[in-house]
Design an enzyme around this catalytic site. Structure first.
Site, PDB file in Angstrom:
ATOM      1  N   SER A  82      15.593  10.037  10.708  1.00 22.07           N
ATOM      2  CA  SER A  82      16.854   9.303  10.673  1.00 22.07           C
ATOM      3  C   SER A  82      17.635   9.656   9.419  1.00 22.07           C
ATOM      4  O   SER A  82      17.079  10.134   8.428  1.00 22.07           O
ATOM      5  CB  SER A  82      16.591   7.791  10.703  1.00 22.07           C
ATOM      6  OG  SER A  82      15.989   7.410  11.914  1.00 22.07           O
ATOM      7  N   GLY A 133      19.074  10.440  15.070  1.00 20.81           N
ATOM      8  CA  GLY A 133      18.899  10.235  13.638  1.00 20.81           C
ATOM      9  C   GLY A 133      20.000  10.821  12.801  1.00 20.81           C
ATOM     10  O   GLY A 133      19.829  11.047  11.601  1.00 20.81           O
ATOM     11  N   GLU A 186      20.306  10.802  21.074  1.00 17.64           N
ATOM     12  CA  GLU A 186      20.209   9.415  20.620  1.00 17.64           C
ATOM     13  C   GLU A 186      20.890   9.284  19.251  1.00 17.64           C
ATOM     14  O   GLU A 186      20.230   9.422  18.217  1.00 17.64           O
ATOM     15  CB  GLU A 186      18.737   9.000  20.545  1.00 17.64           C
ATOM     16  CG  GLU A 186      18.005   9.115  21.880  1.00 17.64           C
ATOM     17  CD  GLU A 186      16.499   8.972  21.767  1.00 17.64           C
ATOM     18  OE1 GLU A 186      16.025   8.608  20.666  1.00 17.64           O
ATOM     19  OE2 GLU A 186      15.801   9.228  22.756  1.00 17.64           O
ATOM     20  N   PRO A 187      22.189   9.017  19.224  1.00 15.88           N
ATOM     21  CA  PRO A 187      22.925   8.994  17.951  1.00 15.88           C
ATOM     22  C   PRO A 187      22.453   7.935  16.966  1.00 15.88           C
ATOM     23  O   PRO A 187      22.645   8.074  15.760  1.00 15.88           O
ATOM     24  CB  PRO A 187      24.366   8.725  18.388  1.00 15.88           C
ATOM     25  CG  PRO A 187      24.437   9.154  19.802  1.00 15.88           C
ATOM     26  CD  PRO A 187      23.092   8.850  20.370  1.00 15.88           C
ATOM     27  N   ARG A 211      22.062   5.091  14.409  1.00 16.41           N
ATOM     28  CA  ARG A 211      22.863   4.261  13.509  1.00 16.41           C
ATOM     29  C   ARG A 211      24.331   4.656  13.460  1.00 16.41           C
ATOM     30  O   ARG A 211      25.173   3.846  13.078  1.00 16.41           O
ATOM     31  CB  ARG A 211      22.267   4.328  12.101  1.00 16.41           C
ATOM     32  CG  ARG A 211      22.511   5.624  11.371  1.00 16.41           C
ATOM     33  CD  ARG A 211      21.787   5.657  10.041  1.00 16.41           C
ATOM     34  NE  ARG A 211      20.353   5.720  10.243  1.00 16.41           N
ATOM     35  CZ  ARG A 211      19.475   5.194   9.386  1.00 16.41           C
ATOM     36  NH1 ARG A 211      19.888   4.598   8.293  1.00 16.41           N
ATOM     37  NH2 ARG A 211      18.183   5.294   9.621  1.00 16.41           N
ATOM     38  N   ARG A 241      16.912  -2.910   3.612  1.00 15.06           N
ATOM     39  CA  ARG A 241      16.851  -1.460   3.446  1.00 15.06           C
ATOM     40  C   ARG A 241      16.857  -0.988   1.985  1.00 15.06           C
ATOM     41  O   ARG A 241      16.125  -0.043   1.656  1.00 15.06           O
ATOM     42  CB  ARG A 241      17.973  -0.786   4.233  1.00 15.06           C
ATOM     43  CG  ARG A 241      17.836  -0.975   5.749  1.00 15.06           C
ATOM     44  CD  ARG A 241      18.823  -0.121   6.525  1.00 15.06           C
ATOM     45  NE  ARG A 241      18.514   1.286   6.418  1.00 15.06           N
ATOM     46  CZ  ARG A 241      19.182   2.141   5.668  1.00 15.06           C
ATOM     47  NH1 ARG A 241      20.229   1.741   4.955  1.00 15.06           N
ATOM     48  NH2 ARG A 241      18.817   3.407   5.605  1.00 15.06           N
ATOM     49  N   CYS A 273      13.714 -14.844  -4.564  1.00 15.66           N
ATOM     50  CA  CYS A 273      12.856 -14.823  -5.752  1.00 15.66           C
ATOM     51  C   CYS A 273      12.071 -13.517  -5.804  1.00 15.66           C
ATOM     52  O   CYS A 273      10.839 -13.502  -5.723  1.00 15.66           O
ATOM     53  CB  CYS A 273      11.926 -16.029  -5.759  1.00 15.66           C
ATOM     54  SG  CYS A 273      12.795 -17.581  -6.029  1.00 15.66           S
ATOM     55  N   GLU A 274      12.785 -12.413  -5.911  1.00 16.34           N
ATOM     56  CA  GLU A 274      12.215 -11.077  -6.014  1.00 16.34           C
ATOM     57  C   GLU A 274      13.099 -10.236  -6.922  1.00 16.34           C
ATOM     58  O   GLU A 274      14.328 -10.202  -6.731  1.00 16.34           O
ATOM     59  CB  GLU A 274      12.139 -10.396  -4.648  1.00 16.34           C
ATOM     60  CG  GLU A 274      11.167 -10.999  -3.671  1.00 16.34           C
ATOM     61  CD  GLU A 274       9.721 -10.642  -3.972  1.00 16.34           C
ATOM     62  OE1 GLU A 274       9.488  -9.662  -4.722  1.00 16.34           O
ATOM     63  OE2 GLU A 274       8.840 -11.342  -3.468  1.00 16.34           O
ATOM     64  N   TYR A 306      20.147  -1.745  11.489  1.00 21.34           N
ATOM     65  CA  TYR A 306      18.879  -2.091  10.839  1.00 21.34           C
ATOM     66  C   TYR A 306      18.986  -3.175   9.774  1.00 21.34           C
ATOM     67  O   TYR A 306      18.034  -3.390   9.028  1.00 21.34           O
ATOM     68  CB  TYR A 306      18.215  -0.840  10.242  1.00 21.34           C
ATOM     69  CG  TYR A 306      17.988   0.226  11.275  1.00 21.34           C
ATOM     70  CD1 TYR A 306      17.006   0.082  12.248  1.00 21.34           C
ATOM     71  CD2 TYR A 306      18.797   1.359  11.325  1.00 21.34           C
ATOM     72  CE1 TYR A 306      16.809   1.044  13.218  1.00 21.34           C
ATOM     73  CE2 TYR A 306      18.618   2.327  12.296  1.00 21.34           C
ATOM     74  CZ  TYR A 306      17.625   2.165  13.246  1.00 21.34           C
ATOM     75  OH  TYR A 306      17.444   3.108  14.215  1.00 21.34           O
TER      76      TYR A 306
END
Length: 465
Positions: free
Chosen positions: A238, A276, A318-319, A321, A362, A393-394, A423
């Site tokens: 991708s 992808g 399959e384009p 995203r 992501r 909290c990260e 996504y």
């Protein structure tokens, strides 16, 4: 050197920001390739989509919210369908799945790819005909396979010997003959993130071409009286901008295709090159238009078929995203702004918004880069190097790692992050028990919710105590 969306580099931020991110001449400017076609900024600096201001959208639907330009999405579907008039173009449900979006994709002439029972259920609820569906997945359950065979989905992409046996047994029991494709691991190393490169040898998908598994799998399907070998499928990864990897993949697929076609009684029909193809998340990305990709892939496949002495098979593509990703931006409200002093007197603005890694994982998962803009007003303030962060909290809860925003960005301002259609909602979570945002579609000057905002009541309803 590519430049930042708002201008060329004229300051020394090299120690703090990536080389491609230049200091903007105009911090209010938009780079068109990052945004849906219906997005523009008014004279007052307020972002509009399809004639509606983000202020109106925030008031009616709240923040954070994913905002979809439906006309832009439909136009992208048409562009890919027109670029590949003799091929099947598949919309990947995994990128973003909702009844409204799958229905729109089908209405614009696309097929739909699903890989779970949930995605299949949404596609059927959207009115997509089963014969226009493809079913992917490396570990489809017995019930999922049975449902696919019962419905007569257009093709099932087999990913293991076990799966071939399961499909064959179900087909024999039901007295039907499903179309099965073999997912071929062609051994091509796509130039992308390790986790989204899917055709090298050491990963979970497909049958290896190098050790003969792909050939053997195809032979088993062709030999089964209950299965029809529809063709070969490959997917190399991708967010790919260079078609050279597809050239290698196509050459290997065509050679296997020609070998099988010479040995089996029934002709195979399809060759799926996967997809992808990359989209623009920041100014460093330069995606090709569908027409250029179609021309390039068409020449590659035709040349390989000529060399193999066979006629060109029907292609599938399959384009991914590139269809839904650029059609959506996420709208946030700024909660706090904190200048953080760094080395040698430099500083960075930490701009906290009311979402974060629960609506866009992501950046944390893939180190993905995004852009952002002040959406609710224009500013004459100097650009400041900023990091847009979430409320979780990260320490890794980063929405936009590096961006120049106006130095006067303040609590209550609205920020927009483009390119969040793919996504983001699909991989969303309830981390820290934060309800997932709604998806708001805009078309013809009207806005409507196509996925409702979750509430705390929704979370509690599932907590049975």
């Amino acid at each position: 050197m590519r430049i930042h969306e708002a201008g060329a580099m004229h300051g020394d931020f090299s120690a703090l920001s990536p080389a491609w991110l230049g200091v903007p001449d105009d911090v209010n400017a938009l780079l068109p390739q990052l945004w849906a076609s219906g997005v523009e900024r008014s004279d007052e600096g307020v972002l509009h989509i399809g004639g509606l201001s983000v202020d109106e959208l925030a008031t009616e639907f709240g923040t954070p919210a994913y905002v979809l330009d439906e006309d832009d999405f439909r136009a992208r579907c048409r562009a890919w369908a027109e670029a590949f008039p003799d091929a099947d173009v598949y919309y990947a449900s995994k990128a973003f799945c909702s009844k409204a979006v799958l229905r729109a994709a089908a209405e614009e002439g696309l097929m739909v790819d699903v890989c779970t029972a949930g995605e299949l259920a949404v596609a059927l609820a959207a009115g997509v005909e089963p014969n226009r569906l493809g079913y992917h997945g490396n570990n489809k359950s017995q019930s999922e396979l049975r449902r696919a065979v019962e419905l007569g989905v257009g093709r099932i992409v087999a990913d293991s010997y076990t799966e071939i046996e399961r499909i064959g047994a179900i087909a024999a029991e039901l007295g039907t003959r499903p179309h099965v494709m073999i997912r071929v691991n062609v051994g091509v190393e796509a130039h992308t993130h390790e986790y989204i490169a899917t055709a090298h040898e050491d990963q979970k998908f497909g049958f290896s071409l190098a050790d003969g598994d792909a050939y053997e799998a195809a032979r088993r399907v062709a030999a089964s009286p209950d299965l029809y070998l529809a063709g070969l499928h490959s997917h190399i990864g991708s967010q790919i901008f260079d078609t050279s990897a597809f050239e290698v993949s196509a050459a290997r697929l065509v050679r296997l295709f020609a070998k099988l076609q010479a040995e089996i009684d029934e002709p195979m029909g399809d060759l799926d090159l996967g997809g992808g193809f990359g989209m623009a998340y920041t100014s460093q990305d330069d995606p090709q238009p569908p027409s250029d990709i179609a021309a390039s892939l068409g020449k590659i496949v035709q040349a390989e078929c000529d060399a193999a002495g066979i006629g060109a098979p029907r292609l599938s593509i399959e384009p991914g995203r590139t269809l839904i990703g650029p059609a959506v931006f996420t709208l946030y409200e700024v909660g706090t702004v904190k200048p953080v002093m760094l080395s040698q007197g430099a500083s960075r603005l930490y701009v906290s918004v009311d979402g974060g890694m629960s609506d866009n994982i992501r950046p944390a998962l893939y180190d993905a880069s995004y852009s952002a803009t002040l959406a609710s007003r224009s500013s004459s303030a100097a650009p400041a190097l900023a990091r847009v962060v979430g409320k979780h909290c990260e320490a890794g809860d980063i929405v936009v790692k590096d961006e120049f925003l106006p130095a006067d960005v303040a609590p209550g301002d609205l920020l927009a992050v483009p390119g969040t259609g793919a996504y983001c909602r699909s991989m969303g979570s309830n981390y820290n028990h934060v309800p997932r945002p709604p998806v708001v579609a805009v078309r013809g000057g009207q806005a409507r919710v196509i996925l409702a905002r979750e509430t705390v009541d929704d979370l509690l309803r599932l907590d049975v105590g």
